[in-house]
Write a protein that holds these residues in place. Structure first.
Motif, PDB file in Angstrom:
ATOM      1  N   VAL A  14     -89.751 -28.475  18.315  1.00  0.00           N
ATOM      2  CA  VAL A  14     -89.216 -27.904  17.077  1.00  0.00           C
ATOM      3  C   VAL A  14     -88.046 -26.978  17.400  1.00  0.00           C
ATOM      4  CG1 VAL A  14     -89.737 -26.336  15.156  1.00  0.00           C
ATOM      5  CG2 VAL A  14     -91.374 -28.135  15.776  1.00  0.00           C
ATOM      6  N   MET A  15     -88.224 -26.131  18.399  1.00  0.00           N
ATOM      7  CA  MET A  15     -87.177 -25.181  18.787  1.00  0.00           C
ATOM      8  C   MET A  15     -85.918 -25.917  19.265  1.00  0.00           C
ATOM      9  SD  MET A  15     -87.290 -22.278  21.766  1.00  0.00           S
ATOM     10  CE  MET A  15     -87.330 -23.498  23.067  1.00  0.00           C
ATOM     11  N   ILE A  16     -86.096 -26.948  20.088  1.00  0.00           N
ATOM     12  CA  ILE A  16     -84.955 -27.690  20.631  1.00  0.00           C
ATOM     13  C   ILE A  16     -84.213 -28.429  19.516  1.00  0.00           C
ATOM     14  CG2 ILE A  16     -84.335 -29.676  22.077  1.00  0.00           C
ATOM     15  CD1 ILE A  16     -86.610 -28.695  23.985  1.00  0.00           C
ATOM     16  N   VAL A  17     -84.950 -29.079  18.627  1.00  0.00           N
ATOM     17  CA  VAL A  17     -84.313 -29.812  17.529  1.00  0.00           C
ATOM     18  C   VAL A  17     -83.553 -28.838  16.633  1.00  0.00           C
ATOM     19  CG1 VAL A  17     -84.767 -31.153  15.429  1.00  0.00           C
ATOM     20  CG2 VAL A  17     -85.882 -31.786  17.587  1.00  0.00           C
ATOM     21  N   ARG A  18     -84.177 -27.692  16.335  1.00  0.00           N
ATOM     22  CA  ARG A  18     -83.498 -26.679  15.516  1.00  0.00           C
ATOM     23  C   ARG A  18     -82.181 -26.246  16.181  1.00  0.00           C
ATOM     24  NH1 ARG A  18     -84.734 -22.876  11.670  1.00  0.00           N
ATOM     25  NH2 ARG A  18     -86.957 -23.282  11.753  1.00  0.00           N
ATOM     26  N   GLN A  19     -82.236 -25.915  17.469  1.00  0.00           N
ATOM     27  CA  GLN A  19     -81.036 -25.471  18.184  1.00  0.00           C
ATOM     28  C   GLN A  19     -79.938 -26.523  18.157  1.00  0.00           C
ATOM     29  OE1 GLN A  19     -82.598 -24.562  22.065  1.00  0.00           O
ATOM     30  NE2 GLN A  19     -83.099 -22.440  21.525  1.00  0.00           N
ATOM     31  N   GLN A  20     -80.311 -27.775  18.389  1.00  0.00           N
ATOM     32  CA  GLN A  20     -79.308 -28.839  18.418  1.00  0.00           C
ATOM     33  C   GLN A  20     -78.651 -29.036  17.059  1.00  0.00           C
ATOM     34  OE1 GLN A  20     -78.115 -30.403  21.197  1.00  0.00           O
ATOM     35  NE2 GLN A  20     -79.371 -28.826  22.167  1.00  0.00           N
ATOM     36  N   LEU A  21     -79.451 -28.998  16.011  1.00  0.00           N
ATOM     37  CA  LEU A  21     -78.888 -29.168  14.667  1.00  0.00           C
ATOM     38  C   LEU A  21     -77.995 -27.987  14.296  1.00  0.00           C
ATOM     39  CD1 LEU A  21     -81.962 -30.751  12.896  1.00  0.00           C
ATOM     40  CD2 LEU A  21     -79.756 -31.861  13.342  1.00  0.00           C
ATOM     41  N   GLU A  22     -78.398 -26.801  14.689  1.00  0.00           N
ATOM     42  CA  GLU A  22     -77.560 -25.633  14.409  1.00  0.00           C
ATOM     43  C   GLU A  22     -76.260 -25.703  15.206  1.00  0.00           C
ATOM     44  OE1 GLU A  22     -80.330 -22.398  15.075  1.00  0.00           O
ATOM     45  OE2 GLU A  22     -81.091 -22.537  13.012  1.00  0.00           O
ATOM     46  N   GLN A  23     -76.312 -26.225  16.435  1.00  0.00           N
ATOM     47  CA  GLN A  23     -75.081 -26.394  17.215  1.00  0.00           C
ATOM     48  C   GLN A  23     -74.151 -27.423  16.582  1.00  0.00           C
ATOM     49  OE1 GLN A  23     -76.063 -27.249  21.294  1.00  0.00           O
ATOM     50  NE2 GLN A  23     -76.706 -25.149  21.711  1.00  0.00           N
ATOM     51  N   LEU A  24     -74.743 -28.354  15.832  1.00  0.00           N
ATOM     52  CA  LEU A  24     -73.931 -29.342  15.120  1.00  0.00           C
ATOM     53  C   LEU A  24     -73.519 -28.824  13.734  1.00  0.00           C
ATOM     54  CD1 LEU A  24     -75.917 -32.586  16.063  1.00  0.00           C
ATOM     55  CD2 LEU A  24     -73.638 -31.919  16.884  1.00  0.00           C
ATOM     56  N   HIS A  25     -73.761 -27.523  13.499  1.00  0.00           N
ATOM     57  CA  HIS A  25     -73.331 -26.821  12.289  1.00  0.00           C
ATOM     58  C   HIS A  25     -74.091 -27.225  11.021  1.00  0.00           C
ATOM     59  CE1 HIS A  25     -70.229 -25.231  14.835  1.00  0.00           C
ATOM     60  NE2 HIS A  25     -69.816 -26.450  15.107  1.00  0.00           N
ATOM     61  N   PHE A  26     -75.394 -27.486  11.194  1.00  0.00           N
ATOM     62  CA  PHE A  26     -76.244 -27.731  10.037  1.00  0.00           C
ATOM     63  C   PHE A  26     -77.190 -26.562   9.875  1.00  0.00           C
ATOM     64  CE2 PHE A  26     -74.952 -31.993  11.177  1.00  0.00           C
ATOM     65  CZ  PHE A  26     -74.612 -32.517   9.941  1.00  0.00           C
ATOM     66  N   GLU A  27     -77.463 -26.227   8.629  1.00  0.00           N
ATOM     67  CA  GLU A  27     -78.465 -25.215   8.338  1.00  0.00           C
ATOM     68  C   GLU A  27     -79.822 -25.917   8.302  1.00  0.00           C
ATOM     69  OE1 GLU A  27     -79.995 -22.368   4.680  1.00  0.00           O
ATOM     70  OE2 GLU A  27     -78.047 -23.367   4.502  1.00  0.00           O
ATOM     71  N   VAL A  28     -80.761 -25.400   9.066  1.00  0.00           N
ATOM     72  CA  VAL A  28     -82.107 -25.956   9.058  1.00  0.00           C
ATOM     73  C   VAL A  28     -82.896 -25.201   8.008  1.00  0.00           C
ATOM     74  CG1 VAL A  28     -84.194 -26.341  10.408  1.00  0.00           C
ATOM     75  CG2 VAL A  28     -81.941 -26.614  11.479  1.00  0.00           C
ATOM     76  N   LYS A  29     -83.129 -25.862   6.890  1.00  0.00           N
ATOM     77  CA  LYS A  29     -83.831 -25.222   5.778  1.00  0.00           C
ATOM     78  C   LYS A  29     -85.337 -25.175   6.013  1.00  0.00           C
ATOM     79  CE  LYS A  29     -80.666 -25.639   2.018  1.00  0.00           C
ATOM     80  NZ  LYS A  29     -80.665 -24.246   1.653  1.00  0.00           N
ATOM     81  N   ASP A  30     -85.884 -26.252   6.615  1.00  0.00           N
ATOM     82  CA  ASP A  30     -87.317 -26.314   6.898  1.00  0.00           C
ATOM     83  C   ASP A  30     -87.507 -27.270   8.064  1.00  0.00           C
ATOM     84  OD1 ASP A  30     -90.060 -25.751   6.461  1.00  0.00           O
ATOM     85  OD2 ASP A  30     -90.295 -27.640   5.384  1.00  0.00           O
TER      86      ASP A  30
END
Length: 188
Positions: A14-30
């Motif tokens: 979960v932490m890794i996926v969140r970090q990667q998506l945030e690095q791709l400039h997406f807001e992780v809402k849930d």
């Protein structure tokens, strides 16, 4: 937009996926095991980038509804087996999973067997045995305590199931240098 991610089976995932998506400039809402809600909705090109990034990390974006549902079943099994005391669960794991996914058990069972080539029950048993291996390796609980924690009726029942799945008795497994646990996402 909701993304469904295969092999996302633990808090580190979960932490890794969140970090990667945030690095791709997406807001992780849930974000939960196997599911991520992002904003803004990714374009087709961005989805390709997300997919490529996830694959490099051992994850996979899923787009087929059936694959997503099977992955949700797997994640619910992992959540129940690895993150709860099964002695406190007073209904079958299969009933809990069907209820949480708001799906008919017979449908889930057929779908899971078709996609994975094994029954949900066997998958649950394999996950339970991997958890037992982990608890045996820690050495903090004896076999009776492990059997109780994992919801077995007795240590004899646990031992028999352990041996049928792993080929070793729990005591042989614990004393053996062959004790090899499987990554949760590799259990089939």
């Amino acid at each position: 937009m909701m993304l469904y991610v295969k092999n996302m089976v633990c808090d580190r995932c979960v932490m890794i996926v969140r970090q990667q998506l945030e690095q791709l400039h997406f807001e992780v809402k849930d974000i939960t095991l196997g599911k991520v809600e992002v904003a803004p909705d990714p374009t087709a090109h961005q989805l390709q980038d997300i997919s490529a990034t996830m694959e490099l990390l051992g994850f996979e974006l899923m787009d087929k509804e059936k694959d997503q549902l099977v992955e949700q079943v797997k994640n619910k099994v992992i959540e129940l087996v690895h993150h709860s005391d099964l002695n406190e669960v007073h209904q079958s794991l299969i009933s809990i999973i069907a209820d949480r996914l708001d799906k008919d058990y017979a449908y889930l069972s057929r779908l899971f067997s078709d996609v994975e080539g094994l029954t949900i029950e066997k998958y649950i048993i394999q996950q339970k045995i991997e958890k037992v291996k982990e608890l045996l390796e820690y050495g903090e609980l004896n076999l009776n305590e492990i059997a109780y924690k994992m919801g077995y009726s007795s240590s004899a029942h646990l031992s028999a199931q352990f041996k049928s799945v792993s080929g070793l008795s729990p005591s042989k497994y614990k004393s053996s240098s062959l004790n090899k646990r499987k990554p949760l996402d590799k259990i089939k």
